[in-house]
Design an enzyme around this catalytic site. Structure first.
Site, PDB file in Angstrom:
ATOM      1  CD  GLU A 225      45.767  40.171  41.740  1.00 48.42           C
ATOM      2  OE1 GLU A 225      45.393  39.868  42.738  1.00 48.42           O
ATOM      3  OE2 GLU A 225      46.102  41.316  41.580  1.00 48.42           O
ATOM      4  CG  ASP A 226      46.231  35.242  35.034  1.00 46.52           C
ATOM      5  OD1 ASP A 226      45.446  36.268  34.606  1.00 46.52           O
ATOM      6  OD2 ASP A 226      46.515  34.404  34.379  1.00 46.52           O
ATOM      7  CE  LYS A 227      40.123  30.984  40.576  1.00 45.73           C
ATOM      8  NZ  LYS A 227      38.783  29.986  39.890  1.00 45.73           N
TER       9      LYS A 227
END
Length: 381
Positions: A225-227
């Protein structure tokens, strides 16, 4: 004439020329007689010999094995284990002297001196600790260096699985490697391979190091996932392999860490050898460069009809299915997409249409950008 009667003259010949201890003398003939104790046989063969000089082969090393046994016991004090094995390093000169006698008296099919020392250490350690010897798959392995008088210990890796929930934006999934050793493990990072614990990986690693000990933690993620992404619902599954753990049992199955919650912690046989197939349920916030209306957004329903093609820079091409899709218009330039898809679909590229066909931008014929996206479920097939 019995086998024992045959070997007595050979043993006497050896003893006339070389002083041997009971262990070394008995080892030269115990296999022929199918005996398990070299020492007892050696004692019997030596009963008429009155020499008290040091053993020609081992220099009375067997008399000092308790010193190395204590070393093993001390080095194992931090570890919990039920089975063990032992390796030994000895001076080459001991092996050379053993070879001289075996060659000179044409003795074949005999265990070497190193094997005998190892077996004796196994016997002594097992008796002292009540732990069992396992040559094939031991939980800890000792390397006893009789040459340098040291003892190294290594424990079998431990693999765990679990799920994590992340309800804070801006917290990354993966941890940067230690800049000094590039993740291999050094004194600066306490041999963990990572020097900070400011990520999902870092927090879970730090927790496991405190609970189980160990050096490095190697993660197998079920998706990424993204940050800025949140991981909600039952969380994202993962596997983690702890190298050289001190303990082999984790008494808790869940933990509330600083930024993540971990559940379903359990010890498993191994991490998956091939990538697991999974589906993700995601909510994405998308901005459009031009005005959008509900009628235009209806076109997104067609995405469930055919697979989406993902092209990688390496030239690899994969197909991903969209199982369901819902949308909600927030204003003229913003809408929310709630969709379930096959794991491995790059969400931001899918929205922009960047080497993903068809993408959201292509379907709407409007340039779109994914502002953020959150996971509501990650389902392993």
């Amino acid at each position: 004439m019995t086998t024992y009667q045959k070997i007595v003259p050979i043993a006497n010949k050896i003893l006339k020329k070389y002083d041997l201890c009971e262990h070394c003398l008995g080892r030269l003939f115990s296999k022929q007689l199918h005996l398990s104790s070299n020492k007892l046989l050696g004692k019997k063969l030596k009963r008429n010999s009155k020499s008290n000089q040091r053993c020609y082969i081992c220099k009375n090393l067997f008399d000092n094995l308790n010193y190395f046994l204590k070393m093993m016991h001390d080095s194992a004090s931090l570890y919990s284990f039920s089975s063990f094995s032992v390796g030994a390093i000895i001076k080459p000169s001991i092996v050379d002297r053993d070879d001289i006698i075996r060659s000179k008296f044409k003795l074949k099919g005999i265990d070497g001196i190193k094997t005998d020392i190892t077996q004796e250490l196994v016997k002594l350690f097992s008796k002292k600790t009540k732990k069992s010897f396992d040559y094939l798959d031991p939980e800890i392995v000792f390397t006893v260096n009789l040459k340098e008088e040291t003892c190294a210990i290594r424990s079998k890796s431990l693999t765990l699985s679990g799920r994590y929930v992340k309800s804070l934006r801006g917290f990354p999934q993966k941890q940067k490697s230690c800049s000094n050793c590039s993740g291999k493990g050094c004194r600066i990072c306490d041999f963990h391979g990572i020097s900070e614990f400011d990520s999902v990986e870092g927090e879970i690693s730090e927790f496991l190091f405190k609970k189980l000990g160990g050096t490095t933690a190697k993660f197998t993620w079920i998706g990424g996932e993204d940050k800025s992404s949140l991981i909600l619902g039952t969380g994202r599954p993962f596997f983690v392999k702890i190298r050289n753990p001190h303990k082999r049992h984790l008494k808790i199955s869940s933990a509330n860490l600083k930024h993540v919650k971990v559940s379903n912690f359990k010890i498993v046989r191994e991490s998956p050898k091939t990538p697991l197939k999974f589906n993700s349920l995601v909510e994405a916030k998308i901005s459009a460069s031009l005005k959008i209306d509900s009628k235009l957004l209806q076109k997104l329903k067609t995405l469930t009809e055919n697979p989406v093609i993902v092209y990688e820079k390496s030239g690899k091409r994969t197909e991903k299915k969209i199982f369901s899709i819902k949308y909600k218009k927030q204003n003229d330039h913003l809408f929310t997409l709630f969709f379930k898809f096959e794991g491995g679909l790059p969400v931001k590229r899918f929205v922009a249409g960047d080497d993903v066909s068809p993408g959201i931008s292509q379907i709407l014929d409007i340039s779109c950008k994914c502002l953020e996206f959150d996971f509501y479920d990650v389902e392993v097939k």
